[in-house]
Design a protein around this motif. Structure first.
Motif, short mmCIF file in Angstrom:
data_model
loop_
_atom_site.label_atom_id
_atom_site.label_comp_id
_atom_site.label_asym_id
_atom_site.label_seq_id
_atom_site.Cartn_x
_atom_site.Cartn_y
_atom_site.Cartn_z
N HIS A 223 0.84 -1.20 0.00
CA HIS A 223 0.00 0.00 0.00
C HIS A 223 0.89 1.25 0.00
O HIS A 223 1.89 1.30 0.71
N SER A 224 0.49 2.27 -0.75
CA SER A 224 1.35 3.46 -0.87
C SER A 224 1.34 4.31 0.40
O SER A 224 2.11 5.27 0.52
N SER A 225 0.48 3.98 1.37
CA SER A 225 0.46 4.76 2.62
C SER A 225 1.63 4.41 3.54
O SER A 225 1.97 5.18 4.43
N MET A 226 2.25 3.23 3.33
CA MET A 226 3.38 2.83 4.18
C MET A 226 4.54 2.35 3.31
O MET A 226 4.82 1.16 3.21
N PRO A 227 5.22 3.29 2.64
CA PRO A 227 6.28 2.90 1.70
C PRO A 227 7.45 2.19 2.41
O PRO A 227 7.81 2.55 3.53
N LEU A 228 8.01 1.22 1.73
CA LEU A 228 9.22 0.55 2.22
C LEU A 228 10.43 1.14 1.50
O LEU A 228 10.31 1.90 0.56
N ARG A 229 11.60 0.73 2.02
CA ARG A 229 12.82 1.28 1.41
C ARG A 229 13.13 0.67 0.04
O ARG A 229 13.89 1.23 -0.73
N ASP A 230 12.55 -0.52 -0.24
CA ASP A 230 12.94 -1.19 -1.51
C ASP A 230 11.95 -0.87 -2.64
O ASP A 230 11.50 -1.76 -3.34
N ASN A 231 11.65 0.39 -2.82
CA ASN A 231 10.72 0.81 -3.88
C ASN A 231 11.30 0.51 -5.27
O ASN A 231 12.40 0.95 -5.61
N ALA A 232 10.53 -0.21 -6.09
CA ALA A 232 11.04 -0.63 -7.41
C ALA A 232 11.30 0.56 -8.33
O ALA A 232 12.27 0.56 -9.10
N ILE A 233 10.47 1.59 -8.22
CA ILE A 233 10.65 2.75 -9.12
C ILE A 233 11.90 3.53 -8.74
O ILE A 233 12.69 3.94 -9.60
N PHE A 234 12.14 3.73 -7.42
CA PHE A 234 13.38 4.39 -7.00
C PHE A 234 14.59 3.57 -7.44
O PHE A 234 15.60 4.11 -7.88
N ARG A 235 14.46 2.25 -7.30
CA ARG A 235 15.58 1.37 -7.67
C ARG A 235 15.90 1.51 -9.17
O ARG A 235 17.05 1.61 -9.58
N LEU A 236 14.84 1.53 -9.97
CA LEU A 236 15.03 1.70 -11.41
C LEU A 236 15.66 3.06 -11.70
O LEU A 236 16.56 3.19 -12.53
N ALA A 237 15.19 4.08 -10.99
CA ALA A 237 15.72 5.43 -11.21
C ALA A 237 17.22 5.49 -10.89
O ALA A 237 17.99 6.13 -11.60
N ARG A 238 17.62 4.80 -9.81
CA ARG A 238 19.06 4.78 -9.47
C ARG A 238 19.86 4.08 -10.57
O ARG A 238 20.94 4.54 -10.95
N ALA A 239 19.30 3.00 -11.10
CA ALA A 239 20.00 2.28 -12.18
C ALA A 239 20.13 3.19 -13.40
O ALA A 239 21.20 3.27 -14.03
N LEU A 240 19.06 3.90 -13.74
CA LEU A 240 19.10 4.78 -14.91
C LEU A 240 20.07 5.95 -14.68
O LEU A 240 20.76 6.39 -15.60
N ALA A 241 20.12 6.43 -13.43
CA ALA A 241 21.05 7.53 -13.13
C ALA A 241 22.49 7.07 -13.37
O ALA A 241 23.31 7.81 -13.92
N LYS A 242 22.80 5.82 -12.97
CA LYS A 242 24.16 5.31 -13.22
C LYS A 242 24.43 5.23 -14.72
O LYS A 242 25.50 5.60 -15.19
N LEU A 243 23.44 4.74 -15.47
CA LEU A 243 23.64 4.63 -16.92
C LEU A 243 23.81 6.00 -17.57
O LEU A 243 24.57 6.16 -18.52
N SER A 244 23.10 7.00 -17.02
CA SER A 244 23.19 8.34 -17.63
C SER A 244 24.58 8.95 -17.45
O SER A 244 24.99 9.81 -18.22
N GLU A 245 25.28 8.50 -16.42
CA GLU A 245 26.64 9.01 -16.17
C GLU A 245 27.69 8.20 -16.92
O GLU A 245 28.87 8.54 -16.92
N TYR A 246 27.26 7.12 -17.53
CA TYR A 246 28.20 6.17 -18.11
C TYR A 246 28.25 6.34 -19.62
O TYR A 246 27.25 6.67 -20.25
N ASP A 247 29.42 6.14 -20.21
CA ASP A 247 29.48 6.02 -21.66
C ASP A 247 30.38 4.85 -22.02
O ASP A 247 31.37 4.59 -21.33
N THR A 248 30.02 4.15 -23.09
CA THR A 248 30.82 3.00 -23.51
C THR A 248 32.15 3.48 -24.08
O THR A 248 32.29 4.63 -24.51
#
Ligand SMILES: [Zn+2]
Length: 480
Positions: A223-248
């Protein structure tokens, strides 16, 4: 601006010499071809095939209009017979174009308007201009009645910009009408500077291909009234942030190395040194500095590496539920030889989070529903694209292109080139046919931006010089 002035001079000087019709045949043909709207989807390429038949049949070509399962969509093949002592040469151009944002055009994109020394319209550059030049070259050779040692096959194919009934359909259904020693296609560029002088001619010998990966981040659905620390959307956002800083890392093919050496010769300092360092230096610091400077240009950034582009996001379904997963679709355009597995390993390493899974995305180009058949067709296409070998930088067609480019554009550098995007040439390349790509008209960087954009146009003078180069190339390769 320079180019427009040149165009006006062209019209006013030619007018008195040729009387009523100052517009050369190749430009009129292009205008006629633009007037047939082949925006894909749906394409409706059959009407263009019928028009081409009226041009080619009277000149002695054997004509095949190849229907497809989609009504209104057809491919066109015209063959001019040689004596058969050498294997055929194929010239191929796609019939379809991408759609337009009509309100952003200052003139009708499908009217084939000839104005100020340009032909305007959707496809003027990509690739109806090339279709007109290739067709006119074949027609001119037929008109001259030159004895040929090999058949000249002209193909105008459907579905290059999307769809399933283009080159691969032809290769699968009528290979005997296509089979050839080598082929010409869209690809490299004839780049001119602000003074209308051609700087270099690049001939593509390979295309980049596409790998699409899916990142799936997982968390607890609750339920969105009691968020946990392992939010999938935040996790995805962190992954995308790492990719945005990265270049091959840069990965130069032989052709790209040669291309950068050519740019080094045609550029002023400091780029001259940067291009040379990138192509030849072993010093990681110099290479990194060169990469930074050169990568300011998105095209050059793209041809030297696997590029990373997030294209779709998907997560959640209502406001009071935290979703258990979140997905991002990432499109990579890769250097030939890159495998899905090595890319997955590289991206997994960059993200460095065991709860983000990296997999190959289901084969589909859009968010909408895709049938199982379409999925299979697209997966097969991606496999063929990545298996298409780079065409050799030798052989009669490649050598004739180099010779005629130098003769047509004195002083210009000629270089092989890795095309930054995909084309439909993979269907021939994956069957072992060497394919060389060129947009056969000198073009400025500014006009290039109009490709797939607004007010697309090509200079008439460029069509004429490109026609000369292509006609002489084909004669060098095919005439007895
Ligand atoms: Zn194209």
């Amino acid at each position: 601006m320079k180019a427009i002035r040149a165009g006006l001079v062209f019209v006013s000087t030619v007018l008195p010499l040729f009387g009523t019709d100052p517009v050369p045949e190749v430009a009129r043909l292009l205008a006629e071809v633009i007037r047939i709207d082949t925006s894909n989807p749906p394409g409706n390429e059959q009407r263009l095939a019928e028009l081409l038949k009226t041009k080619f049949a009277p000149m002695g070509f054997e004509i095949d209009i190849i229907p497809t399962p989609q009504p209104g969509k057809a491919n066109f093949i015209a063959r001019l017979r040689g004596d058969g002592s050498k294997r055929p040469v194929l010239i191929a151009a796609h019939e379809d174009v991408v759609g337009v944002e009509r309100e952003k055009w200052s003139l009708d994109p499908f009217a084939g308007i000839i104005q100020d020394g340009y032909v305007y319209g959707r496809g003027a550059i990509d690739f109806k201009g090339g279709l007109a030049v290739f067709a006119q070259a074949a027609l001119d050779i037929a008109r001259q009645k030159r004895p040929l040692a090999r058949d000249l096959i002209f193909v105008a194919e459907a579905d290059e910009e999307g769809g399933a009934y283009g080159t691969r359909f032809l290769a699968d259904t009528v290979w005997n009408k296509i089979d050839c020693e080598f082929a010409l296609n869209e690809g490299g560029w004839i780049i001119k500077d602000a003074n209308d002088k051609v700087q270099y001619v690049s001939i593509s010998t390979a295309d980049k291909s596409s790998i699409t990966l899916l990142l799936t981040a997982r968390g607890t659905s609750t339920h969105s009234s009691m968020p946990l620390r392992d939010n999938a959307i935040f996790r995805l956002a962190r992954a995308l942030a790492k990719l945005s800083e990265y270049d091959t890392k840069p990965k130069l093919t032989d052709s790209t190395r040669e291309f950068f050496l050519t740019l080094s010769e045609t550029s002023a300092e400091p780029m001259k040194t940067h291009f040379r360092n990138l192509a030849t230096s072993n010093d990681p610091k110099l290479v990194a500095a060169a990469d930074r400077a050169i990568s300011e240009n998105p095209l050059l950034h793209a041809i030297m590496r696997n590029t990373i582009a997030p294209v779709l996001l998907n997560a959640g379904f209502r406001t009071n539920v935290i979703p258990g997963s979140a997905e991002a679709t990432i499109n990579f355009r890769v250097i030939p030889g890159t495998t899905q597995q090595e890319l997955i390993e590289e991206i997994t390493h960059v993200i460095n989070d065991p709860r983000v899974e990296v997999t190959v995305a289901p084969a589909s180009m859009t968010r909408g529903p895709v049938s199982a058949d379409q999925q299979k067709a697209m997966a097969a296409r991606d496999r063929l694209m990545s298996s298409a070998a780079e065409s050799r930088k030798s052989g009669a067609l490649y050598e004739a292109l180099v010779t005629q480019a130098k003769l047509t554009y004195p002083g210009a550098h000629v270089t092989p080139y890795l095309f930054q995007a995909g084309t439909d040439a993979y269907a021939w390349r994956s069957r072992g046919v060497p394919v060389y790509g060129i947009y056969p008209y000198p073009i400025s960087a500014q006009d290039l931006e109009r490709m797939h954009g607004n007010d697309e146009r090509v200079p008439i003078a460029s069509l004429e010089s490109g026609l000369k180069m292509i006609t002489n190339t084909l004669l060098e390769v095919a005439a007895k």
